[in-house]
Design a protein around this motif. Structure first.
Motif, PDB file in Angstrom:
ATOM      1  N   SER A  21       0.848  -1.186   0.000  1.00 24.28           N
ATOM      2  CA  SER A  21       0.000   0.000   0.000  1.00 24.28           C
ATOM      3  C   SER A  21       0.883   1.235   0.000  1.00 24.28           C
ATOM      4  N   CYS A  22       0.354   2.308  -0.551  1.00 18.73           N
ATOM      5  CA  CYS A  22       1.048   3.595  -0.574  1.00 18.73           C
ATOM      6  C   CYS A  22       0.017   4.662  -0.233  1.00 18.73           C
ATOM      7  N   ALA A  23       0.152   5.218   0.958  1.00 21.43           N
ATOM      8  CA  ALA A  23      -0.774   6.253   1.409  1.00 21.43           C
ATOM      9  C   ALA A  23      -0.237   7.610   1.004  1.00 21.43           C
ATOM     10  N   ALA A  24      -1.091   8.413   0.386  1.00 20.01           N
ATOM     11  CA  ALA A  24      -0.691   9.727  -0.102  1.00 20.01           C
ATOM     12  C   ALA A  24      -1.384  10.835   0.671  1.00 20.01           C
ATOM     13  N   SER A  25      -0.653  11.907   0.905  1.00 21.15           N
ATOM     14  CA  SER A  25      -1.245  13.087   1.535  1.00 21.15           C
ATOM     15  C   SER A  25      -1.718  14.040   0.447  1.00 21.15           C
ATOM     16  N   GLY A  26      -2.472  15.035   0.825  1.00 23.20           N
ATOM     17  CA  GLY A  26      -2.886  16.043  -0.135  1.00 23.20           C
ATOM     18  C   GLY A  26      -4.220  15.729  -0.791  1.00 23.20           C
ATOM     19  N   ARG A  27      -4.837  16.774  -1.350  1.00 23.78           N
ATOM     20  CA  ARG A  27      -6.169  16.629  -1.924  1.00 23.78           C
ATOM     21  C   ARG A  27      -6.147  16.486  -3.433  1.00 23.78           C
ATOM     22  N   THR A  28      -4.930  16.364  -4.010  1.00 19.69           N
ATOM     23  CA  THR A  28      -4.835  16.282  -5.465  1.00 19.69           C
ATOM     24  C   THR A  28      -4.367  14.908  -5.933  1.00 19.69           C
ATOM     25  N   PHE A  29      -4.518  13.906  -5.097  1.00 15.67           N
ATOM     26  CA  PHE A  29      -4.015  12.564  -5.411  1.00 15.67           C
ATOM     27  C   PHE A  29      -4.527  12.083  -6.764  1.00 15.67           C
ATOM     28  N   SER A  30      -5.790  12.307  -7.049  1.00 24.25           N
ATOM     29  CA  SER A  30      -6.395  11.770  -8.269  1.00 24.25           C
ATOM     30  C   SER A  30      -5.864  12.428  -9.539  1.00 24.25           C
ATOM     31  N   THR A  31      -5.150  13.521  -9.399  1.00 23.28           N
ATOM     32  CA  THR A  31      -4.613  14.188 -10.587  1.00 23.28           C
ATOM     33  C   THR A  31      -3.256  13.624 -11.003  1.00 23.28           C
ATOM     34  N   TYR A  32      -2.690  12.773 -10.178  1.00 20.02           N
ATOM     35  CA  TYR A  32      -1.363  12.216 -10.459  1.00 20.02           C
ATOM     36  C   TYR A  32      -1.449  10.790 -11.001  1.00 20.02           C
ATOM     37  N   GLY A  53      -4.381   8.631 -13.353  1.00 18.97           N
ATOM     38  CA  GLY A  53      -5.025   9.300 -12.238  1.00 18.97           C
ATOM     39  C   GLY A  53      -6.446   8.815 -11.967  1.00 18.97           C
ATOM     40  N   GLY A  54      -7.189   8.585 -13.032  1.00 16.11           N
ATOM     41  CA  GLY A  54      -8.555   8.109 -12.879  1.00 16.11           C
ATOM     42  C   GLY A  54      -8.673   6.609 -12.754  1.00 16.11           C
ATOM     43  N   ALA A  55      -7.539   5.920 -12.775  1.00 11.32           N
ATOM     44  CA  ALA A  55      -7.470   4.459 -12.611  1.00 11.32           C
ATOM     45  C   ALA A  55      -7.981   3.701 -13.825  1.00 11.32           C
ATOM     46  N   ASN A  74      -8.974   6.413  -5.055  1.00  8.72           N
ATOM     47  CA  ASN A  74      -8.791   7.859  -4.922  1.00  8.72           C
ATOM     48  C   ASN A  74      -9.560   8.436  -3.731  1.00  8.72           C
ATOM     49  N   ALA A  75     -10.619   7.790  -3.327  1.00 12.38           N
ATOM     50  CA  ALA A  75     -11.369   8.258  -2.152  1.00 12.38           C
ATOM     51  C   ALA A  75     -10.542   8.088  -0.881  1.00 12.38           C
ATOM     52  N   LYS A  76      -9.640   7.106  -0.891  1.00 13.71           N
ATOM     53  CA  LYS A  76      -8.796   6.850   0.277  1.00 13.71           C
ATOM     54  C   LYS A  76      -7.367   7.349   0.074  1.00 13.71           C
ATOM     55  N   ASN A  77      -7.097   7.988  -1.064  1.00 13.64           N
ATOM     56  CA  ASN A  77      -5.740   8.469  -1.358  1.00 13.64           C
ATOM     57  C   ASN A  77      -4.700   7.357  -1.218  1.00 13.64           C
ATOM     58  N   THR A  78      -5.024   6.190  -1.748  1.00 12.37           N
ATOM     59  CA  THR A  78      -4.145   5.047  -1.558  1.00 12.37           C
ATOM     60  C   THR A  78      -3.929   4.300  -2.864  1.00 12.37           C
ATOM     61  N   LEU A  79      -2.684   3.911  -3.059  1.00 12.33           N
ATOM     62  CA  LEU A  79      -2.240   3.100  -4.194  1.00 12.33           C
ATOM     63  C   LEU A  79      -1.910   1.710  -3.683  1.00 12.33           C
ATOM     64  N   TYR A  80      -2.171   0.697  -4.501  1.00 10.37           N
ATOM     65  CA  TYR A  80      -1.906  -0.680  -4.097  1.00 10.37           C
ATOM     66  C   TYR A  80      -1.093  -1.418  -5.162  1.00 10.37           C
ATOM     67  N   LEU A  81      -0.398  -2.441  -4.700  1.00 11.39           N
ATOM     68  CA  LEU A  81       0.246  -3.385  -5.609  1.00 11.39           C
ATOM     69  C   LEU A  81       0.017  -4.782  -5.040  1.00 11.39           C
ATOM     70  N   GLN A  82      -0.832  -5.544  -5.704  1.00 16.04           N
ATOM     71  CA  GLN A  82      -1.061  -6.929  -5.320  1.00 16.04           C
ATOM     72  C   GLN A  82      -0.041  -7.796  -6.041  1.00 16.04           C
ATOM     73  N   MET A  83       0.747  -8.513  -5.265  1.00 18.19           N
ATOM     74  CA  MET A  83       1.824  -9.329  -5.827  1.00 18.19           C
ATOM     75  C   MET A  83       1.552 -10.791  -5.512  1.00 18.19           C
ATOM     76  N   ASP A  84       1.321 -11.564  -6.540  1.00 10.97           N
ATOM     77  CA  ASP A  84       1.055 -13.005  -6.403  1.00 10.97           C
ATOM     78  C   ASP A  84       2.160 -13.804  -7.083  1.00 10.97           C
TER      79      ASP A  84
END
Length: 122
Positions: A21-32, A53-55, A74-84
């Motif tokens: 998981s990658c937790a991001a601060s700031g209100r512009t997460f979805s623009t990146y 940005g929009g996934a 984007n609602a949680k400002n979080t990025l994930y990487l599922q590794m199997d």
């Protein structure tokens, strides 16, 4: 400004799974655009996966295709990487990063997390 904090790394046996998981601060997460890179000891940093940005658009490196999945909430400002189906060669420090546009070129990424260690034993 975007601050990124990774979590979820650890030690796992070959064939196992981890979710970063990658937790991001700031209100512009979805623009990146967001990406995961990794760096193994003695090697250059390597692109792993990328998401718009929009996934709606994703891309993963050939070396992890079919095994790793990138996603974001984007609602949680979080990025994930599922590794199997992890392999010993997946052992590295994994970094999340943010860029103003969709690119797999690490030099275009302005913000980086501190990294999380993933170790896969054989």
């Amino acid at each position: 400004q975007v601050q990124l904090v990774e979590s979820g790394g650890g030690l796992v046996q070959a064939g196992g799974s981890l979710r970063l998981s990658c937790a991001a601060s700031g209100r512009t997460f979805s623009t990146y655009a967001m990406a995961w890179f990794r760096r193994a000891p003695g090697k250059e940093p390597e692109f792993v996966a990328l998401i718009s940005g929009g996934a709606g658009v994703t891309n993963v490196a050939d070396s992890v295709k079919g095994r790793f999945t990138i996603s974001r909430d984007n609602a949680k400002n979080t990025l994930y990487l599922q590794m199997d189906s992890l392999k010993p060669e997946d052992t590295a420090v994994y970094y999340c990063a943010a860029a103003p546009r969709y690119t797999d070129n690490r030099r275009e990424y302005d913000y980086w997390g501190q990294g999380t260690q993933v170790t896969v034993s054989s």
